[in-house]
Motif scaffolding. Sequence first.
Motif, short mmCIF file in Angstrom:
data_model
loop_
_atom_site.label_atom_id
_atom_site.label_comp_id
_atom_site.label_asym_id
_atom_site.label_seq_id
_atom_site.Cartn_x
_atom_site.Cartn_y
_atom_site.Cartn_z
N ALA A 25 1.07 -1.17 -0.27
CA ALA A 25 0.21 -0.36 -0.19
C ALA A 25 0.66 1.17 0.45
N GLU A 26 0.64 2.07 -0.69
CA GLU A 26 1.17 3.41 -0.63
C GLU A 26 0.97 4.16 -0.79
N PHE A 27 1.68 5.29 0.02
CA PHE A 27 0.67 6.81 0.69
C PHE A 27 1.42 8.42 0.42
N ALA A 28 1.28 8.81 0.98
CA ALA A 28 2.29 10.08 0.46
C ALA A 28 1.82 11.38 1.87
N LEU A 29 2.82 11.21 2.66
CA LEU A 29 2.10 12.31 4.10
C LEU A 29 2.81 13.74 3.43
N TRP A 30 1.20 14.53 3.76
CA TRP A 30 1.71 16.10 3.54
C TRP A 30 1.21 16.19 5.18
N PRO A 31 1.67 18.41 5.11
CA PRO A 31 1.61 19.27 6.13
C PRO A 31 -0.41 19.14 5.68
N ALA A 32 -1.16 19.22 6.76
CA ALA A 32 -2.28 19.53 6.56
C ALA A 32 -2.62 21.48 6.46
N GLN A 33 -3.60 21.55 5.89
CA GLN A 33 -3.97 22.95 6.10
C GLN A 33 -4.91 23.07 6.73
N LEU A 34 -4.18 24.74 7.38
CA LEU A 34 -4.53 24.90 9.01
C LEU A 34 -5.62 26.30 8.32
N SER A 35 -6.52 26.51 9.33
CA SER A 35 -7.48 27.51 9.20
C SER A 35 -6.31 28.71 9.66
N ALA A 57 -8.81 17.54 7.89
CA ALA A 57 -8.14 18.07 6.98
C ALA A 57 -7.90 17.76 5.91
N ASP A 58 -7.72 19.06 5.20
CA ASP A 58 -7.08 18.79 3.53
C ASP A 58 -5.64 18.64 3.69
N LYS A 59 -5.08 18.30 2.39
CA LYS A 59 -3.87 18.84 2.24
C LYS A 59 -3.38 19.77 1.83
N SER A 60 -2.17 20.62 2.21
CA SER A 60 -1.97 21.57 1.73
C SER A 60 -1.46 21.57 0.20
N ASP A 61 -0.65 22.73 -0.32
CA ASP A 61 -0.21 22.99 -1.79
C ASP A 61 1.15 22.98 -1.89
N GLY A 62 1.31 22.22 -3.12
CA GLY A 62 2.94 21.73 -2.87
C GLY A 62 3.10 20.69 -3.32
N THR A 63 4.13 19.62 -2.55
CA THR A 63 4.49 18.89 -2.42
C THR A 63 4.43 17.79 -1.50
N PRO A 64 4.35 16.84 -0.57
CA PRO A 64 4.06 16.05 0.08
C PRO A 64 5.29 15.32 0.98
N ILE A 65 5.53 15.95 2.75
CA ILE A 65 6.44 15.27 2.93
C ILE A 65 7.22 14.53 2.38
N CYS A 66 6.94 13.66 2.28
CA CYS A 66 7.48 11.89 1.82
C CYS A 66 6.09 11.36 1.71
N THR A 67 6.99 9.77 0.89
CA THR A 67 5.99 8.75 0.37
C THR A 67 6.75 7.81 0.95
N ALA A 68 5.64 6.47 0.69
CA ALA A 68 6.52 5.09 2.03
C ALA A 68 5.07 4.23 1.38
N THR A 69 5.84 2.83 0.91
CA THR A 69 4.95 1.51 0.76
C THR A 69 4.97 0.92 2.15
N THR A 70 3.90 0.80 2.88
CA THR A 70 4.09 -0.86 3.82
C THR A 70 5.01 -2.42 3.06
N ASP A 71 5.70 -2.14 4.00
CA ASP A 71 6.79 -3.60 3.54
C ASP A 71 5.60 -4.98 4.34
N GLU A 72 6.66 -6.33 3.83
CA GLU A 72 6.07 -7.19 4.26
C GLU A 72 5.36 -7.76 5.77
N ASN A 73 5.60 -6.96 5.74
CA ASN A 73 5.20 -6.91 7.75
C ASN A 73 3.37 -5.63 7.50
N GLY A 74 3.78 -4.73 6.68
CA GLY A 74 2.24 -4.19 6.80
C GLY A 74 2.57 -2.90 7.36
#
Length: 109
Positions: A25-35, A57-74
């Motif tokens: 499973a692949e994910f992107a971690l974003w800073p949240a858009q703040l009020s 929470a909505d993601k902020s504009d720009g690029t994610p902080i990082c991306t990640a993929t779950t390994d064989e152990n989840g």
Amino acid sequence: CAWAEGENCRLTLTLAFGEQPVEGAEFALWPAQLSDTERDEYGHPAPVIGEDGLYVADKSDGTPICTATTDENGHLSFVTDKQKIISFQERAQNGDFYYVLEETQQPVG
């Protein structure tokens, strides 16, 4: 992830379906858009609070902080593209307290 001043904090999530770890499973971690008007209990800018009292929470504009993929152990570890572990403690010291974790690719199967 709770931490005390001077302590280091590492966050790893585990994704499972029942007892079976989920790999790929692949994910992107974003800073949240703040009020502009909402504040958390510590006075820090926060995402919008919905009618149910939860942050919307909505993601902020720009690029994610990082991306990640779950390994064989989840396990999902947050590291930069240069293999540096994301330090949520350092980010908090810079005022970054809220994040959005977006699934970008479901695992095969």
